[in-house]
Enzyme design. Structure first.
Site, PDB file in Angstrom:
ATOM      1  N   ALA A 230     -29.025  91.887 -24.234  1.00  3.43           N
ATOM      2  CA  ALA A 230     -27.622  91.511 -24.034  1.00  3.43           C
ATOM      3  C   ALA A 230     -26.713  92.733 -24.004  1.00  3.43           C
ATOM      4  CB  ALA A 230     -27.194  90.577 -25.163  1.00  3.43           C
ATOM      5  N   VAL A 232     -22.771  94.070 -25.254  1.00  2.00           N
ATOM      6  CA  VAL A 232     -21.725  93.714 -26.222  1.00  2.00           C
ATOM      7  C   VAL A 232     -20.380  94.250 -25.728  1.00  2.00           C
ATOM      8  CG1 VAL A 232     -20.986  93.837 -28.631  1.00  2.00           C
ATOM      9  CG2 VAL A 232     -23.425  93.820 -28.075  1.00  2.00           C
ATOM     10  N   LYS A 254     -21.166  89.136 -27.528  1.00  2.00           N
ATOM     11  CA  LYS A 254     -22.492  89.571 -27.065  1.00  2.00           C
ATOM     12  C   LYS A 254     -22.880  88.614 -25.941  1.00  2.00           C
ATOM     13  CE  LYS A 254     -26.989  90.753 -29.009  1.00  2.00           C
ATOM     14  NZ  LYS A 254     -27.767  90.824 -30.245  1.00  2.00           N
ATOM     15  N   ASP A 354     -36.377  93.771 -36.742  1.00  2.00           N
ATOM     16  CA  ASP A 354     -36.005  94.874 -35.840  1.00  2.00           C
ATOM     17  C   ASP A 354     -34.939  95.738 -36.513  1.00  2.00           C
ATOM     18  OD1 ASP A 354     -36.256  96.382 -33.556  1.00  2.00           O
ATOM     19  OD2 ASP A 354     -34.896  95.145 -32.348  1.00  2.00           O
TER      20      ASP A 354
END
Ligand code: ADE
Length: 545
Positions: A230, A232, A254, A354
Site C-alpha cells: 500500500a 500512505v 493507507k 514484520d
C-alpha cells in the site's frame, strides 16, 4: 330383487339418454349462434359532427350474413364531405387495414384513427342495431383522459422524490452538526470504532468497516510512505465549518489497490479489535471500501516525524531518547503479545511478524507506535490449520529470526510466534542504540547486517544468521555507559539463536522501566545479565571495576 334390477336398468337408460340430449343441444346451440341485426347503409351523408353523440340515421336494418359478423360504423370527413358507413363485418378480418378491438362492446364508441387525408372514426359492437347510436371520443380527449389519470401519479412521484431528497439533506446536516460538536480526537478514536448498531466493540472482534455509502470527507495530501502492499498519504479529515472557516484534522490514509484486498482485510481485522488500543500502537480510525476507485483505505492517526528508520537516519539521539524509543517499543510489543488488557480482562494475543524500523512510527514525544499489521496474526483458538500452516515464513528477510529463515518454527506453541517478534525487536533496539551518542562515536545510520543489499534475500540472510550465527556488531566501546550496557545485554538475550532462551517483550519493557536513572545502575551486578556475544568476560570485569 328382480324388480330392483329392472328399475336400475331403466333409471340408467334415462340418465344416459338425458346426458346425450344435453350434449347434442349444446353443440347445436354453438352451431346455431344467432346472427346480429345491424344498421347496414354503406356510405351516406350525415349530420353527425364527429363530437358528442349522434344517430347514424340509417333506415336499413339488416340481419348480418354471417354469425361471426358484428355491427360497425365508420365516420369520415374529407374536405367538407361528412359521411357514415354502417355495415356488418367479421372482426377476425381487418377492415380498412384496422383490427377491430372493441367489437365485444354493447355500445358503439367512436375512436379516431389515423387515416391519410381524412378525419376518420370507427367503432364496432355486438348488440342488435348497436351501430345506430354513435358516441365520439376524439383523439385529443383520449390523450387528455390518459394525462388526467397520470397526473396524480406524477404528482405523487415528485412528492416522494422531493421528500426523500430533503430527508437526505436533513440527515447530512445533522451528521455535520454532530461532527462539529465532537471533533475527531485521536485520543478518543474509539468514538468512531463502534459497530453499525452503535454497540461498543471493545470486547469483541468488531468489524470497523465503514459500511456507510457516505465515506469520510477526506482530502488527500502528499504521499508519505510506500510499502509492499500500500501507499500512505497525509490527508485532511474535514470536521465541518466553524466560525473561523473550515476545520480539519490531519490523518494518515493507507491506500491498498484492488489486488491487495487480503492485506487490507487482515490489517483491518487486526485493528478492529478494540483491545489492541494502546499508546504504543498506531490509532486506527476506520476502514473504507472505495468501490468506485477500486481501492481499500485504512484511516489512522498521522505522525509527522515519520518512521523510526527515517528518524534514525536523520538524527543522532541522546540516552533519554533511546530510553523513550526503546522502552515504548517494548511496551507496544508486550501489549500486542499479552493475553490480558491493562484492566486484567482477557484479550487475544497478536503477533506482528514484520517488526522493523520502517514499521514503527515516532510520535512527537519521541515514543514509538507500532504500525503496519498487514502480516499480523491473532493467536486465538479459532486459528485454522491453514492459517497456521501458512504462517511459516513471513516478514522481511533482514529481520527474520533463525527459525523463520529455516521454516522450523514450532507451530504447536503460540509462544514461538512471539519469540520471532522479540528477535526482530532486538535488531530494532540495536539500530536505536547505534545512533545514540551515549555509545561514543556515532556512525551514519546503517540497517542491521549492513548495506549488503537494500533487500537481502532469505538465502543470504541464512548464510549470515544461521551458518555464521552472525548478529549486528556491538563494539566494546558502546558499553562504557551503564544504561547502554543493560540495553546491549537485553538485545543479546533477545536475539538468542534458541527461541526459548529469548526474553519476553514484557521482560524487556520492565528492564527499560528499571533503567530510568542509569547512573543508579552502575552499582548493579552484571552477574544476572547475559554477556553480549563479542564482549569478553575480562572486559566486563574491567568495566565493573
Ligand atoms: N507513514 C506510514 N504511516 C504513517 C502515519 N500514520 N503517519 C505518518 N507517516 C506514516
Amino acid at each position: 330383487m328382480e324388480l330392483l334390477r329392472f328399475s336400475a336398468f331403466w333409471w340408467g337408460t334415462i340418465m344416459f339418454g338425458s346426458i346425450l340430449l344435453e350434449q347434442k343441444m349444446a353443440s347445436s346451440m354453438t352451431m346455431l349462434k344467432l346472427k346480429l341485426l345491424c344498421k347496414f347503409c354503406d356510405v351516406e351523408s350525415t349530420s353527425c359532427t364527429g363530437t358528442g353523440n349522434c344517430m347514424a340515421d340509417c333506415s336499413i336494418t339488416s340481419i348480418c350474413p354471417h354469425p361471426e359478423d358484428v355491427c360497425v360504423s365508420i365516420w369520415r370527413k374529407k374536405d367538407d364531405n361528412v359521411t357514415i358507413d354502417t355495415i356488418c363485418h367479421n372482426p377476425a378480418h381487418k377492415l380498412h387495414g384496422l383490427v377491430l378491438e372493441d367489437y365485444n362492446n354493447s355500445k358503439c364508441e367512436m375512436r379516431e384513427r389515423n387515416n391519410m387525408g381524412s378525419q376518420f372514426f370507427i367503432c364496432s359492437c355486438s348488440e342488435d342495431e348497436c351501430n345506430d347510436h354513435l358516441f365520439f371520443t376524439p383523439y385529443s380527449q383520449v390523450v387528455s383522459v390518459i394525462l388526467v389519470s397520470l397526473v396524480p401519479l406524477l404528482v405523487l412521484a415528485v412528492l416522494v422524490i422531493t421528500s426523500f431528497y430533503w430527508y437526505r439533506i436533513y440527515h447530512q446536516r445533522r451528521a455535520g452538526a454532530k461532527r462539529k460538536k465532537t471533533p475527531l480526537d485521536f485520543s478518543d478514536a474509539h468514538a468512531i470504532m463502534m459497530d453499525d448498531d452503535g454497540s461498543d466493540s471493545s470486547s469483541t472482534h468488531a468489524n470497523n468497516l465503514n459500511h456507510n455509502t457516505e465515506l469520510l470527507p477526506i482530502e488527500l495530501d502528499a504521499q508519505v510512505g510506500k510499502g509492499r502492499f500500500a501507499e500512505v498519504y497525509k490527508a485532511k479529515l474535514k470536521q465541518g465549518a466553524t466560525g473561523a472557516g473550515e476545520h480539519f484534522e490531519t490523518v494518515a490514509v493507507k491506500i491498498f489497490a484492488d489486488e491487495e484486498y487480503a492485506s487490507w482485510k487482515n490489517e483491518k481485522d487486526i485493528f478492529s479489535d478494540a483491545d489492541l488500543r494502546h499508546e504504543n500502537v498506531l490509532h486506527f480510525l476506520t476502514a473504507e471500501d472505495h468501490k468506485v476507485e477500486k481501492q481499500y483505505w485504512l484511516i489512522t492517526a498521522y505522525h509527522p516525524r515519520g518512521n523510526l528508520q527515517e528518524y534514525l537516519t536523520r538524527h543522532v539521539i541522546s540516552w533519554d531518547d533511546l530510553w523513550l524509543l526503546g522502552g515504548s517499543l517494548a511496551r507496544g510489543v508486550a501489549h500486542l503479545h499479552s493475553d490480558h488488557t491493562l484492566c486484567g480482562r482477557y484479550k487475544v494475543p497478536i503477533v506482528h511478524r514484520d517488526i522493523k524500523s520502517s514499521n514503527i512510527l515516532v510520535k512527537g514525544d519521541l515514543t514509538c507506535v507500532l504500525c503496519d499489521f498487514g502480516l499480523g496474526l491473532r493467536l486465538d483458538n479459532s486459528l485454522s490449520v491453514d492459517e497456521l500452516a501458512n504462517s511459516g515464513q513471513v516478514g522481511t528477510a533482514r529481520y527474520m529470526a533463525p527459525e523463520v529463515l529455516e521454516s522450523r518454527i514450532n507451530l504447536e506453541n503460540i509462544e514461538s510466534f512471539k519469540q520471532t517478534d522479540v528477535y526482530s525487536m532486538a535488531l530494532v533496539l540495536w539500530e536505536i542504540t547505534s545512533r545514540c551518542n551515549a555509545i561514543g562515536e556515532v556512525k551514519d545510520y546503517e540497517p542491521p547486517f549492513g548495506k549488503v543489499r537494500e533487500h537481502p534475500c532469505v538465502e543470504s540472510m541464512k548464510d549470515s544468521v544461521l551458518r555464521d550465527r552472525g548478529r549486528p556488531e556491538i563494539p566494546n566501546s558502546w558499553i562504557n555507559h551503564p544504561g547502554i550496557q543493560v540495553v546491549c545485554g537485553t538485545i543479546d538475550e533477545c536475539w538468542d539463536h534458541d527461541p526459548e532462551a529469548r526474553l519476553t517483550a514484557q521482560c524487556v519493557a520492565e528492564r527499560f522501566n528499571d533503567m530510568e536513572h542509569p547512573d543508579k545502575l552502575s552499582g548493579r551486578s552484571n552477574s544476572e545479565e547475559k554477556i553480549p556475544q563479542d564482549v569478553s568476560v575480562t572486559e566486563i570485569e574491567e568495566i565493573e571495576k
